[in-house]
Scaffold this motif. Structure first.
Motif, mmCIF file in Angstrom:
data_model
loop_
_atom_site.group_PDB
_atom_site.id
_atom_site.type_symbol
_atom_site.label_atom_id
_atom_site.label_comp_id
_atom_site.label_asym_id
_atom_site.label_seq_id
_atom_site.Cartn_x
_atom_site.Cartn_y
_atom_site.Cartn_z
ATOM 1 N N LYS A 4 -51.301 -21.843 -99.606
ATOM 2 C CA LYS A 4 -51.378 -20.535 -100.238
ATOM 3 C C LYS A 4 -51.034 -20.668 -101.725
ATOM 4 O O LYS A 4 -50.033 -21.296 -102.070
ATOM 5 N N PRO A 5 -51.864 -20.133 -102.600
ATOM 6 C CA PRO A 5 -51.595 -20.237 -104.039
ATOM 7 C C PRO A 5 -50.206 -19.725 -104.394
ATOM 8 O O PRO A 5 -49.762 -18.693 -103.888
ATOM 9 N N VAL A 6 -49.522 -20.462 -105.225
ATOM 10 C CA VAL A 6 -48.179 -20.174 -105.727
ATOM 11 C C VAL A 6 -47.120 -20.434 -104.656
ATOM 12 O O VAL A 6 -46.036 -20.948 -104.950
ATOM 13 N N PHE A 30 -56.168 -33.006 -104.933
ATOM 14 C CA PHE A 30 -57.139 -31.920 -105.111
ATOM 15 C C PHE A 30 -58.420 -32.163 -104.317
ATOM 16 O O PHE A 30 -58.902 -31.282 -103.597
ATOM 17 N N GLU A 31 -58.962 -33.345 -104.433
ATOM 18 C CA GLU A 31 -60.239 -33.653 -103.793
ATOM 19 C C GLU A 31 -60.157 -33.521 -102.281
ATOM 20 O O GLU A 31 -61.041 -32.955 -101.632
ATOM 21 N N PHE A 32 -59.033 -34.008 -101.701
ATOM 22 C CA PHE A 32 -58.886 -34.002 -100.252
ATOM 23 C C PHE A 32 -58.538 -32.608 -99.731
ATOM 24 O O PHE A 32 -59.010 -32.200 -98.670
ATOM 25 N N ASP A 33 -57.728 -31.868 -100.490
ATOM 26 C CA ASP A 33 -57.392 -30.500 -100.094
ATOM 27 C C ASP A 33 -58.627 -29.607 -100.122
ATOM 28 O O ASP A 33 -58.817 -28.746 -99.244
ATOM 29 N N THR A 53 -54.713 -24.448 -102.016
ATOM 30 C CA THR A 53 -53.453 -24.715 -102.704
ATOM 31 C C THR A 53 -53.497 -24.100 -104.099
ATOM 32 O O THR A 53 -54.537 -23.613 -104.552
ATOM 33 N N THR A 54 -52.380 -24.150 -104.778
ATOM 34 C CA THR A 54 -52.331 -23.613 -106.141
ATOM 35 C C THR A 54 -53.335 -24.315 -107.047
ATOM 36 O O THR A 54 -54.013 -23.680 -107.863
ATOM 37 N N VAL A 55 -53.460 -25.639 -106.881
ATOM 38 C CA VAL A 55 -54.370 -26.403 -107.736
ATOM 39 C C VAL A 55 -55.820 -26.087 -107.401
ATOM 40 O O VAL A 55 -56.665 -25.943 -108.300
ATOM 41 N N VAL A 56 -56.145 -25.955 -106.102
ATOM 42 C CA VAL A 56 -57.508 -25.579 -105.718
ATOM 43 C C VAL A 56 -57.825 -24.183 -106.231
ATOM 44 O O VAL A 56 -58.937 -23.905 -106.694
ATOM 45 N N GLY A 93 -57.881 -24.459 -110.155
ATOM 46 C CA GLY A 93 -58.718 -25.514 -110.701
ATOM 47 C C GLY A 93 -57.839 -26.518 -111.419
ATOM 48 O O GLY A 93 -56.697 -26.205 -111.794
ATOM 49 N N GLN A 94 -58.339 -27.711 -111.610
ATOM 50 C CA GLN A 94 -57.500 -28.745 -112.211
ATOM 51 C C GLN A 94 -57.135 -28.437 -113.655
ATOM 52 O O GLN A 94 -56.019 -28.722 -114.097
ATOM 53 N N ALA A 95 -58.037 -27.845 -114.396
ATOM 54 C CA ALA A 95 -57.723 -27.481 -115.780
ATOM 55 C C ALA A 95 -56.642 -26.404 -115.814
ATOM 56 O O ALA A 95 -55.699 -26.468 -116.614
#
Length: 307
Positions: A137-139, A189-192, A199-202, A205-207
């Motif tokens: 979940k984001p954050v 990131f790639e696997f998630d 996730t927060t990164v997904v 985004g990576q940037a």
């Protein structure tokens, strides 16, 4: 036995141990009962076993895609993915280690047990339980790990000093952990994304996640300056600055080696000796704590003693 040791992910323990060994060493200032010390350390390791095992149980869908890089061992071969440990055995292991962690912590003090219980709640149940799973979940994932990044060092300091650290120090640990955790999730990131985890990164985004690291490291730096200018032991002041510098440096390294959708840090990409080598720092800290307690005359001064 080996499959359960892998389930507890003992290969990550040397790095994990730094989070409470360093604050314990900084805080210890007078002889304490070694039964309590042993119970405290075992409680924190039982928490680690519980949290890692529950995370493996929850992450079977993600870990099977992992390429085996940048981790302490190949997550694609973790015992829940390979079938070495059944779901029932994993749940029994999690129950046993959870009860052991809290039970051992109660042998230290009720406050220490409360910290261990909070760590189990945020670092295990909220973060990994399939029905909650804040990891996806984001954050929520960053928040859970940042809370753990405050609670575990606080438990180590409490074990050594007998009192909790100051609030500003806890705030520093929170943002230092947030910065490091975002970097860790960026490497996944790639696997998630393949596993469909938000996730927060997904989500960012990576940037966007890199910008979040920048903000977190800047806040960490501001708090570190406040600690340095505050009424703290000189050792704490310089450790605060070193932590902030580490957070900023990690952000810069991630920016340098980010090649979307992958981010591979050259030091840890295929050099797993880095992870057990961190255990040597823990051993050095424990030796230093022993000297502080039983041969203080060997030290010219203690940088972590009260001013």
């Amino acid at each position: 036995m080996g499959r359960f040791l892998r389930l507890a992910r003992i290969t990550a323990w040397p790095a994990y141990s730094l989070a409470f060994v360093i604050p314990f060493t900084a805080g210890v200032c007078e002889p304490i009962g070694w039964f309590k010390v042993a119970a405290g350390f075992l409680a924190l390791f039982m928490f680690a076993a519980f949290a890692f095992a529950l995370n493996f149980y929850s992450d079977m869908d993600t870990d099977r895609f992992h390429d085996g890089k940048q981790k302490d061992f190949d997550l694609g071969r973790q015992p829940m993915v390979t079938g070495e440990v059944s779901d029932r055995e994993c749940l029994a292991f999690c129950s046993a280690t959870f009860m052991a962690a809290v039970g051992l912590a109660l042998a230290v003090s009720w406050l220490f047990a409360l910290l261990v219980a909070i760590a189990c709640l945020f670092g295990g149940i909220l973060y990994s339980h399939p029905r909650i799973r804040y990891k996806a979940k984001p954050v929520g994932d960053v928040l859970c790990m940042s809370v753990v990044g405050v609670v575990i060092p606080s438990a180590g300091f409490l074990l050594g000093y007998g009192a909790l650290p100051r609030g500003l120090t806890m705030l520093l640990w929170f943002f230092f952990t947030a910065t490091g955790y975002i970097a860790s999730v960026m490497s996944d990131f790639e696997f998630d994304r393949k596993a469909g985890l938000r996730t927060t990164v997904v989500w960012l985004g990576q940037a966007g996640a890199l910008k979040a690291m920048l903000v977190s490291s800047l806040i960490c730096s501001i708090v570190a300056v406040l600690v340095f200018k505050g009424y703290y032991p000189v050792g704490t002041r310089y450790v605060a600055l070193l932590s902030a510098a580490g957070a900023v440096a990690l952000t810069a390294v991630v920016w340098r080696f980010l090649r979307p959708p992958r981010m591979q840090l050259p030091v840890v990409s295929r050099r797993r000796w880095v992870f057990p080598a961190l255990g040597l720092i823990s051993v050095a800290c424990l030796c230093y704590a022993w000297i502080k307690l039983y041969s203080p005359g060997c030290l010219p001064w203690d940088p972590f003693s009260a001013l």
